[in-house]
Design an enzyme around this catalytic site. Structure first.
Site, PDB file in Angstrom:
ATOM      1  NE  ARG B  70      30.906 -10.704 -64.799  1.00 41.80           N
ATOM      2  CZ  ARG B  70      30.865 -12.036 -64.961  1.00 41.80           C
ATOM      3  NH1 ARG B  70      31.866 -12.787 -64.549  1.00 41.80           N
ATOM      4  NH2 ARG B  70      29.814 -12.591 -65.527  1.00 41.80           N
ATOM      5  CD  GLU B 107      21.719 -21.969 -73.512  1.00 45.92           C
ATOM      6  OE1 GLU B 107      21.712 -22.300 -74.692  1.00 45.92           O
ATOM      7  OE2 GLU B 107      22.742 -21.650 -72.883  1.00 45.92           O
TER       8      GLU B 107
END
Lengths: 145, 184
Positions: B70, B107
């Site tokens: 993006r 994570e």
């Protein structure tokens, strides 16, 4: 149609900056199409719609499977991004076999858009991708054999 | 640092309004800020690019580095607008030719960001673009990649980011510029 043949004086500068890396896998509309598509959209006053590999677009999407040399892949588009009868241009950095561009065209036509043309910086004409575009015109800046 | 929405630049409200939140994507608990709706609003998309161009055009920036994928949607237009080069920073295996790699933490587990050798010369002034900053892990990896070739990272820039996150972000004390805050 190829801009090559029209001898636009900017072509030499563009061609001399593209390097060939042998034996490297082929591209898709994601993500190198994202490098050229948005500036074009901004310059012509159009929306930009990213076509992506599965799992990247949130919300409701439609999917189009397409065949690779070995196996399959899939391209997705947001539902509601494109309205029926909107005139669309499909942009990618390079056209090889045309499989990805064809999948992109199918996605757009399934929601009623009109694909006006496909546009790529580079064409590999020996792979005859131009013939897989369902009769739609292809505009490229440079050819690479 | 944030381009404040409180009526300072009138373009920011439309930009913020054009970004939709998709709850629980890609997994439960995450409020995903989807910039694709911004791209459907030509004026808001153009204003987004213009705001970055206005900020960076006189800062002697010669490189805009965009984070896959993006960051590629905004970076090239900004580079074109300020007369800089555009450098894609990519996931492993995408860039042909010689690359350097920088790991960063997810994570669960780690990922890598890569850059072409030779894309950057020592001393070049650089900005790094992504659509959104969360923990800053990817941006930090991008900073490390550029600094390994002695580029000067002037600032990180994102369309969406939280000032609160900025304080907690691991950005090696580099400034962070965001246009709009997340919608919560």
């Amino acid at each position: 149609m190829s801009a090559d043949k029209d001898e636009d004086p900017r072509m030499n500068g563009i061609k001399s900056k593209i390097r060939v890396v042998p034996d490297f896998p082929k591209p898709g509309i994601e993500a190198r199409g994202f490098i050229f598509g948005p500036p074009i959209a901004l310059a012509i006053g159009a929306k930009f719609v990213p076509l992506r590999k599965p799992g990247k677009l949130p919300g409701e999407i439609i999917s189009e499977d397409y065949v690779l040399e070995y196996g399959k892949d899939c391209l997705q588009m947001h539902i509601g991004a494109v309205q029926p009868e909107e005139r669309a241009l499909v942009v990618d950095d390079l056209i090889a076999t045309g499989g990805t561009l064809c999948a992109a065209m199918n996605l757009l036509e399934r929601v009623g858009a009109e694909v006006v043309e496909c546009a790529c910086v580079i064409e590999l004409p020996d792979l005859k991708g131009r013939e897989r575009l369902k009769g739609k015109p292809l505009y490229v800046l440079v050819e690479s054999h | 640092m944030r381009a404040a929405e409180n009526g300072r630049d009138p373009r920011l409200k439309a930009i913020s309004d054009a970004i939709r939140v998709v709850p629980h994507f890609p997994k439960p608990g995450i409020m995903f800020h989807d910039i694709t709706t911004l791209l459907l609003d030509h004026k808001a998309f153009k204003d987004t690019v213009d705001l970055f161009v206005e900020r960076y055009r006189d800062m002697g920036i010669s490189i805009v580095a965009g984070i896959e994928a993006r960051g590629f949607i905004f970076g090239p237009s900004i580079a074109l607008g300020i007369g800089a080069k555009f450098i894609p920073l990519r996931k492993p295996g995408k860039l042909p030719g010689r690359v350097i790699s920088e790991p960063y933490e997810l994570e669960y587990g780690t990922d890598q960001l890569e850059m072409h050798v030779g894309a950057v010369q020592p001393g070049e002034r650089t900005i790094i673009i992504d659509d959104l900053v969360a923990t800053g892990g990817t941006l930090s990896a991008a900073i490390r990649l550029l600094e390994r070739f002695q580029a000067e990272v002037v600032e990180c820039a994102c369309v969406v980011g939280s000032p609160v996150v900025q304080g907690e972000c691991e950005l090696k004390e580099k400034p962070l510029f965001v246009l709009v805050e997340p919608h919560y």
